[in-house]
Design an enzyme around this catalytic site. Structure first.
Site, PDB file in Angstrom:
ATOM      1  N   SER A  66     -29.447 -19.445 -14.991  1.00 45.63           N
ATOM      2  CA  SER A  66     -30.651 -19.284 -14.183  1.00 45.63           C
ATOM      3  C   SER A  66     -31.855 -19.799 -14.951  1.00 45.63           C
ATOM      4  CB  SER A  66     -30.870 -17.813 -13.838  1.00 45.63           C
ATOM      5  OG  SER A  66     -32.070 -17.641 -13.108  1.00 45.63           O
ATOM      6  N   HIS A 100     -34.786 -18.954 -13.740  1.00 45.31           N
ATOM      7  CA  HIS A 100     -35.759 -17.997 -13.214  1.00 45.31           C
ATOM      8  C   HIS A 100     -36.758 -18.678 -12.278  1.00 45.31           C
ATOM      9  CE1 HIS A 100     -34.164 -14.946 -15.839  1.00 45.31           C
ATOM     10  NE2 HIS A 100     -34.214 -15.823 -16.818  1.00 45.31           N
ATOM     11  N   ASP A 160     -27.384 -19.095 -10.463  1.00 49.87           N
ATOM     12  CA  ASP A 160     -28.523 -18.510  -9.762  1.00 49.87           C
ATOM     13  C   ASP A 160     -29.579 -19.583  -9.567  1.00 49.87           C
ATOM     14  OD1 ASP A 160     -30.198 -16.370  -8.732  1.00 49.87           O
ATOM     15  OD2 ASP A 160     -31.355 -16.604 -10.578  1.00 49.87           O
ATOM     16  N   GLY A 161     -30.043 -19.711  -8.351  1.00 52.45           N
ATOM     17  CA  GLY A 161     -31.143 -20.632  -8.089  1.00 52.45           C
ATOM     18  C   GLY A 161     -30.775 -21.752  -7.152  1.00 52.45           C
ATOM     19  N   ARG A 189     -29.397 -22.043  -0.754  1.00 47.81           N
ATOM     20  CA  ARG A 189     -30.037 -21.763   0.535  1.00 47.81           C
ATOM     21  C   ARG A 189     -29.099 -21.990   1.716  1.00 47.81           C
ATOM     22  NH1 ARG A 189     -32.596 -20.081  -2.923  1.00 47.81           N
ATOM     23  NH2 ARG A 189     -34.769 -20.407  -3.426  1.00 47.81           N
TER      24      ARG A 189
END
Length: 140
Positions: free
Chosen positions: A20, A22, A53-54, A57
Site C-alpha cells: 500500500s 496509503h 491495497d489501492g 474500483r
C-alpha cells in the site's frame, strides 16, 4: 514497497504482506501499489499471502491484481463511499457489482477459476510511461 522489504518482513516472521502507498499521500511521486506488486510477488513467492491495497474500483482491477501476484485486494474506499451514500444496502450492492464484474472479466479471459488467472492475462503498454529507478510505470 520493495521486494527487499517484503522478504525481510517474511524472514522476520510476518504472516502476510500488505502492499500500500496509503493513497499516494505519503510521497507525491510514490509508485502505485500495483506497479511494485509483480516484483514483490516474485520475491516472496507463495510463502505468505499478499494483499494489494489501492486503486481497486472494479472487478477488472481485482483480476489484474490477482494476475500480477496478489492473493487478495483491499476495497476500503468503495466500501466507505457506499456506506456513506446508501448504508448497508449500498455496501452489499458494491460487493455484488465487484463480484459480477470479476466473474465477467474472468469469463472473457477464459479463466474458469481464480487459479486460472495468470500473469499472461495482463499486458503492459510498451509506451506506458517513464522509468522510475528499476520500476516501469504501468498503464493498466
Amino acid at each position: 514497497m520493495t521486494a527487499e522489504d517484503a522478504v525481510a518482513a517474511v524472514n522476520a516472521g510476518a504472516d502476510g504482506i500488505m502492499i500500500s502507498n496509503h493513497g499516494g499521500r505519503a510521497l507525491d511521486g510514490c509508485l502505485a501499489s500495483i506497479d511494485v506488486l509483480p516484483e514483490i510477488a516474485e520475491a516472496v513467492g507463495d510463502r505468505v499471502p499478499i494483499l494489494l491495497d489501492g486503486g481497486i474500483r472494479r472487478g477488472t482491477d481485482v483480476l489484474k491484481a490477482l494476475a500480477l501476484g496478489a492473493t487478495c485486494v483491499g476495497i476500503g474506499k468503495p466500501m466507505f463511499f457506499a456506506l456513506a451514500v446508501g448504508g448497508e444496502d449500498a455496501v452489499f450492492h458494491v460487493l455484488s457489482m465487484l463480484k459480477t464484474e470479476l466473474e465477467s472479466a474472468m469469463a472473457l479471459c477464459g479463466a474458469r477459476t481464480v487459479q486460472d488467472i495468470t500473469e499472461q492475462l495482463v499486458t503492459r503498454h510498451p509506451h506506458g510511461g517513464g522509468h522510475v529507478g528499476r520500476y516501469m510505470r504501468a498503464k493498466l
